[in-house]
Design an enzyme around this catalytic site. Structure first.
Site, PDB file in Angstrom:
ATOM      1  N   SER A   1       2.360   0.044   9.182  1.00 41.24           N
ATOM      2  CA  SER A   1       3.552   0.864   9.380  1.00 41.24           C
ATOM      3  C   SER A   1       3.147   2.324   9.429  1.00 41.24           C
ATOM      4  CB  SER A   1       4.538   0.650   8.226  1.00 41.24           C
ATOM      5  OG  SER A   1       5.586   1.603   8.267  1.00 41.24           O
TER       6      SER A   1
ATOM      7  N   TYR B   1       7.006   1.387  -0.888  1.00 44.48           N
ATOM      8  CA  TYR B   1       6.584   0.872   0.423  1.00 44.48           C
ATOM      9  C   TYR B   1       5.402   1.671   0.958  1.00 44.48           C
ATOM     10  CZ  TYR B   1       6.989  -0.845   5.231  1.00 44.48           C
ATOM     11  OH  TYR B   1       6.737  -1.416   6.472  1.00 44.48           O
TER      12      TYR B   1
END
Length: 244
Positions: free
Chosen positions: A131, A144
């Site tokens: 990501s 995250y």
């Protein structure tokens, strides 16, 4: 020549399901793994693939899955996800633990288990779906961010450790992709999830899937190390142009 086999984790929806379809179209036999076996079976049936239950956070599940795989030329580590937007001060450590377990340890479990198959193929590939959050931290994304930074680190170390082996390693880091990602992050809150993509044009799962298939079909001597893919409307993890 026999067809190559691709293994895709988290393949019941989103990028995983789209990747399975794209790889089948590219000529791979596809083995799909995920926890939601009903949806997984539908995706597999549509592409002539093989659906196997898989929870990447459970060692026994990973072992049972990999024992059934056999040949593996390509592993797409797609299983992952974000939970919440807590600050560091208000961190829910249970959520942090779950994110670390699926994004980091899940990737390690499956890769470790299938690495002998990948080496034995003579031209193996590991593709890790990371990501933009793995190299651009942002407030509220601490858990995250930490997990995706760790996943990026292990991917790059894996590439170094496999130097000289017939296995390529690629890290693909998407920006905003409209899938069930935000719906999961916000525990089913549709209004909050939709607001993530409001006023801009996000990527769709097929955009990432096409890239995975392209990486997977490069000649054996070509390794694509890292790709960051964002929408035109996004220039950073939290720098997004939104139209009124």
């Amino acid at each position: 020549m026999s067809r190559k086999t691709a293994v895709v984790t988290g393949a019941s929806s989103g990028i995983g399901a789209a990747a399975a379809r794209a790889l089948a179209e590219a000529g791979f036999d596809v083995v799909l793994g995920a926890r939601r076996t009903d949806r997984l079976a539908e995706v597999a049936a549509a592409i002539g693939g093989t659906a196997l239950p898989l929870d990447v956070t459970d060692e026994d599940s990973v072992n049972a899955f990999t024992e059934q795989v056999g040949r593996c030329d390509l592993l797409v580590n797609n299983a992952g996800g974000a939970l919440g937007l807590d600050s560091i001060a208000g961190a829910d450590l249970d959520l942090w633990q779950r994110m670390y377990d699926v994004n980091v340890l899940g990737t390690v479990r499956v890769t470790k288990a299938l690495l002998p198959n990948l080496v034995a193929s003579g031209d193996g590939q590991v593709v890790v779906i990371g990501s933009i959050a793995g190299h651009q931290p942002y407030p509220g994304g601490g858990g995250y961010n930490a997990a995706k930074h760790a996943e990026a680190a292990l991917t790059r170390v894996l590439r170094m450790e496999l130097l000289g082996e017939p296995v390529r390693v690629c890290e693909i880091d998407p920006g905003l992709v409209e899938t069930e990602f935000s719906l999961v992050r916000f525990e089913g809150d549709r209004e909050r999830a939709d607001a993530v993509y409001a006023g801009m044009t996000p990527l769709v799962a097929e955009d990432i899937a096409e890239t995975i298939a392209w990486v997977a079909t490069r000649p054996a001597h070509v390794n694509i190390d890292q790709i960051t893919i964002t929408p035109r409307d996004q220039a950073g993890a939290q720098l997004v142009h939104r139209r009124k």
